[in-house]
Write an enzyme that holds these catalytic residues in place. Structure first.
Site, PDB file in Angstrom:
ATOM      1  N   THR A 107      -9.707  -8.447  11.513  1.00 33.98           N
ATOM      2  CA  THR A 107      -9.816  -9.373  10.395  1.00 33.98           C
ATOM      3  C   THR A 107      -8.848 -10.538  10.573  1.00 33.98           C
ATOM      4  O   THR A 107      -9.131 -11.663  10.147  1.00 33.98           O
ATOM      5  CB  THR A 107      -9.513  -8.644   9.076  1.00 33.98           C
ATOM      6  OG1 THR A 107     -10.443  -7.569   8.926  1.00 33.98           O
ATOM      7  CG2 THR A 107      -9.612  -9.573   7.882  1.00 33.98           C
ATOM      8  N   TYR A 144      -6.334   1.807  18.597  1.00 32.86           N
ATOM      9  CA  TYR A 144      -7.173   0.984  17.728  1.00 32.86           C
ATOM     10  C   TYR A 144      -8.617   1.108  18.197  1.00 32.86           C
ATOM     11  O   TYR A 144      -9.044   0.420  19.121  1.00 32.86           O
ATOM     12  CB  TYR A 144      -6.682  -0.463  17.810  1.00 32.86           C
ATOM     13  CG  TYR A 144      -7.178  -1.419  16.750  1.00 32.86           C
ATOM     14  CD1 TYR A 144      -8.155  -1.067  15.827  1.00 32.86           C
ATOM     15  CD2 TYR A 144      -6.663  -2.713  16.691  1.00 32.86           C
ATOM     16  CE1 TYR A 144      -8.591  -1.952  14.870  1.00 32.86           C
ATOM     17  CE2 TYR A 144      -7.095  -3.627  15.732  1.00 32.86           C
ATOM     18  CZ  TYR A 144      -8.064  -3.240  14.831  1.00 32.86           C
ATOM     19  OH  TYR A 144      -8.498  -4.136  13.877  1.00 32.86           O
ATOM     20  N   LYS A 153      -6.213   4.856  14.724  1.00 34.07           N
ATOM     21  CA  LYS A 153      -7.054   4.197  13.723  1.00 34.07           C
ATOM     22  C   LYS A 153      -8.481   4.279  14.224  1.00 34.07           C
ATOM     23  O   LYS A 153      -8.827   3.693  15.246  1.00 34.07           O
ATOM     24  CB  LYS A 153      -6.624   2.750  13.542  1.00 34.07           C
ATOM     25  CG  LYS A 153      -7.574   1.891  12.726  1.00 34.07           C
ATOM     26  CD  LYS A 153      -7.175   0.429  12.846  1.00 34.07           C
ATOM     27  CE  LYS A 153      -8.179  -0.489  12.160  1.00 34.07           C
ATOM     28  NZ  LYS A 153      -9.513  -0.455  12.824  1.00 34.07           N
TER      29      LYS A 153
END
Length: 292
Positions: A47, A135, A163
């Protein structure tokens, strides 16, 4: 509680058309996250459009954030890059600027093998001097971690959390069980994908890596605290109240929606949403009581 549990809020990185970080706008985005008491901030995540920023601007964003946060909230910083040596340099930059940990995604052009990803993480963990969060974001990297690879990586010195994309509600229990079976005991396992995060946390995830929390930390914190308190009914009810925002994310992408709501343009070649969609998004969050 730790930097790798609870709510991690992922703000955008506001920039001008030349890719220079708008420092004042970034500070304005970070201030309510600190005030709300999020458990960590995910700076330069997907993001935060890390892949579109030059090294100097990424370093600038971390320095501005570290100054603004002033040690009150842990900073998890995206350090993904095509080259391993560049990811090492980005890890060093982030550490020197005040990051708590790095978010390392296996960015690639040529599709990577599991052994290549393992070697990449081992090098960055060993040379970058920064604790790493695995990630896993296959929507952007087009690489999906298997439970077995996650288990191998989690045992590397310096790899401290994972994550992962939130599974669909009907798959949450089985997915979390498979991942837990592969990971060392107590290894922090968190999830992204805002509309699936509540179910993933209720199934055993310990963190929510949230796009929405980058703009609206309070309702997201309420969901996390309900999960932590063992109140599944309240967590589901609060999540259901966020459904109009989740629908916007699914229809137009969370990145585009939050850029529009934050009053910022995404980096080219990503185009701003059409004006009618931007108006719809703003009207939706107003009706939800999330914006004035």
């Amino acid at each position: 509680m730790s930097a790798f549990t609870g709510l991690s809020a992922f703000p955008i990185t506001p920039c001008d058309a030349a890719g220079r970080v708008d420092e004042d706008h970034l500070r304005r985005l970070l201030a309510p996250l600190v005030e709300a008491g999020v458990d960590s901030i995910g700076l330069l995540g997907s993001t935060g459009t890390y892949a579109y920023l030059a090294r100097e601007e990424r370093r600038r964003a971390v320095a501005v954030a570290a100054e603004a946060v002033a040690g009150r909230v842990p900073l998890l910083v995206g350090i993904g890059a095509l080259r391993t040596d560049e990811a090492v340099r980005l890890a060093e930059d982030a550490r020197e600027a005040g990051a708590t940990a790095g978010l390392l995604a296996p960015v690639s052009y040529t599709p990577l093998t599991e052994d290549e990803v393992f070697a990449h993480f081992a090098a960055v963990a060993g040379e970058g001097g920064l604790p790493l969060v695995i990630y896993d974001n296959p929507a952007t990297t087009h690489f999906r971690f298997t439970p077995a690879l996650l288990g191998r990586l989690a045992r590397l010195p310096g790899v401290v959390a994972a994550k992962c994309p939130g599974p669909a509600p009907e798959d949450a229990a089985a997915t979390v069980t498979d991942l837990r079976d592969a990971l060392p005991d107590g290894f922090p396992l968190g999830f992204s994908g805002d509309w699936n995060a509540t179910g993933a946390m209720l199934a055993g995830g310990v963190a929510w890596y949230s796009v929405a929390a980058g703009l609206f930390p309070k309702p997201c914190l309420e969901i996390v605290r309900a999960v932590q308190a063992g109140d599944a009914a309240r967590a589901h009810a609060l999540d259901a109240a966020m459904a109009p925002l989740w629908d916007l994310f699914k229809a137009h992408s969370s990145l585009r929606i939050v850029h529009a709501l934050a009053g910022a343009e995404p980096p080219r070649p990503i185009l701003p949403l059409p004006e009618d969609v931007q108006a719809q998004a703003l009207a939706t969050v107003r009706e939800m009581g999330l914006a004035g």
